[in-house]
Design a protein around this motif. Sequence first.
Motif, short mmCIF file in Angstrom:
data_model
loop_
_atom_site.label_atom_id
_atom_site.label_comp_id
_atom_site.label_asym_id
_atom_site.label_seq_id
_atom_site.Cartn_x
_atom_site.Cartn_y
_atom_site.Cartn_z
N GLN A 63 -70.42 15.22 -29.51
CA GLN A 63 -71.72 15.78 -29.18
C GLN A 63 -72.44 16.20 -30.46
O GLN A 63 -71.91 16.96 -31.25
N ARG A 105 -71.36 11.60 -21.39
CA ARG A 105 -72.22 11.06 -22.44
C ARG A 105 -71.72 11.57 -23.79
O ARG A 105 -71.18 12.67 -23.89
N PHE A 107 -72.59 11.34 -28.30
CA PHE A 107 -73.70 11.23 -29.24
C PHE A 107 -73.93 9.80 -29.72
O PHE A 107 -73.01 9.08 -30.10
N SER A 114 -77.94 10.36 -27.02
CA SER A 114 -76.68 10.21 -26.31
C SER A 114 -76.64 8.87 -25.61
O SER A 114 -77.66 8.20 -25.44
#
Length: 355
Positions: A63, A105, A107, A114
């Motif tokens: 993320q 999801r 990055f 995403s």
Amino acid sequence: MRTWGGEQVEQAVAGAVALLRTATDRDWDGAGAGRLDWSCRRTAEHIASDLLAYAGQLAGRAQGAYVPFEITLDEGTGNADVLDVIETTGALLAAAVRTTPPGVRAFHPYPFRSANREGFAAMGVTEVLLHTHDIAEGLGLTYEPPTELCEDVLARLFPHVQPGSAPWPTLLWATGRGDLSGRPPVTEWRWSNPPAVPAGRLTLEGVTPAAARDLHAGGDGGFLWVEDGPYESTRDAAGMTVKAYEAGVNRPEWGMFVLVRQEDGRAVGGMGFHGVPDEEGRAEVGYDLAVSARGHGYATEALRALSAWALARGDARMLIASVDRHNVPSQRVVSRAGFVAVREDEEEISYELRP
């Protein structure tokens, strides 16, 4: 809708490796790869690097940034060995895609920060197809991947590109690798993963042309729906997305979203825009819910979140909504989301929301 991802990664890798193994005795370092500034050897290593990176992003649920690692090949690795690495990293990506839940999801910068498992699979397939083309040009080989694979990645990563009748030449044109009759040359390009907008108990998942086509045809669009979904108008909205895609005017940020409930991953309805903002900066929003999902505040939460997200982009100066005079629940939804009634006639009440 059929599960898309792992099988397609394996198919793309198998086709690329089978072709390139016929030329492992050539000088890959001395041959330029198509229109790239890289050698064929550097391009092959790049394929493996991207496949591993995508597998790492997805498996690690990264993320906010790329996971800080990269692939390094041992000294003395030959051309055939590089193809072994491509097969291995392709298998890793396929496995990551198959074992990742649909709502996860991770990055990726383009363009909404995403991508989901299907997005990473499509990016991996695209990297393989395009860079195998580059290497094949440099080595004097003939390469044409399966039409269905090209059509699939166009409908998942290039929602802004008019598909045309020949998917492979269209994909090459869209990525600056070829000419297409009637279209200007492409000098800069990026693919586009669908957006995801958090909305309290929901996530608004952007709908790709591939998913919209399936929804409009009576499928599930790749979403797990509540028992009585999707509602008929959701399928109609999906048809509008397909038409916009085929006309080359689809823009995912001003398209269709499916409302996915976070507690169980089930889709409860659809919401989105009728198109990009007009010359006055106005964009019209519409929505619906499956009957079983009504009365829980989902539409209000989603409309608030989507409106704030859209207006913050700077593309629109006003959102509008038209509600049937007899649809009191929907009137309450737009009012609670901050829209103000500005006009009415015998059939509808028109609402506006400004930044």
